[in-house]
Design a protein around this motif. Sequence first.
Motif, PDB file in Angstrom:
ATOM      1  N   GLU A 117      -5.060 -78.242  -1.065  1.00 56.47           N
ATOM      2  CA  GLU A 117      -4.234 -78.666  -2.202  1.00 56.47           C
ATOM      3  C   GLU A 117      -3.700 -77.455  -2.958  1.00 56.47           C
ATOM      4  O   GLU A 117      -2.549 -77.439  -3.388  1.00 56.47           O
ATOM      5  CB  GLU A 117      -5.054 -79.566  -3.137  1.00 56.47           C
ATOM      6  N   SER A 121      -4.590 -84.225  -2.742  1.00 57.67           N
ATOM      7  CA  SER A 121      -3.457 -84.920  -3.378  1.00 57.67           C
ATOM      8  C   SER A 121      -2.196 -84.765  -2.537  1.00 57.67           C
ATOM      9  O   SER A 121      -1.083 -84.769  -3.058  1.00 57.67           O
ATOM     10  CB  SER A 121      -3.217 -84.369  -4.795  1.00 57.67           C
ATOM     11  N   GLY A 151      -0.335 -82.016  -6.002  1.00 57.65           N
ATOM     12  CA  GLY A 151      -1.000 -81.884  -7.300  1.00 57.65           C
ATOM     13  C   GLY A 151      -1.318 -80.469  -7.711  1.00 57.65           C
ATOM     14  O   GLY A 151      -1.377 -80.156  -8.886  1.00 57.65           O
TER      15      GLY A 151
END
Length: 156
Positions: free
Chosen positions: A99, A108, A112
């Motif tokens: 991520e 995510s 994110g």
Amino acid sequence: MTTTRTTRAYRPAARPNRQAAHRLALLEAMLRARRFEERCVELYSAARIRGLMHLYIGEEAVAIGVNEALTDDDAVVSTYREHGHALARGVPAEAIMAEMFGKVTGCSRGRGGSMHLFDAGRRFSGGNAIVGGGLPLAAGLALADRAPQTSAAPEL
């Protein structure tokens, strides 16, 4: 006549091995979170991780300790310093790091970044970069958990 005073060294009561093993597991979890953060610092300093990053160094005991009181059914909402919370909740370090790199394999899906980690399966609703912004989300999750599952809209 002189008297010799002998002192006994203080020895705490013997604790069962499982308590020692539990304390060791907690320490290992805190060290894992610290090492993860240190690696993030290295990668961020080398400009391999872009965007903003707010580290969790020095706060590891909070996430690990709080998670000990939670069950798998409890929902977790964090702050923008959420790496330690995600690790404590069981989000794989690989998914968190992916991520950070913006990869689709991230927790995510790479959208994110450092401050918006998410894992629905672990009931980890991640962080929020707005101070206090997680409070309405936490209240909504609590109300959703409390409400009976019906198809009708609740009366206000």
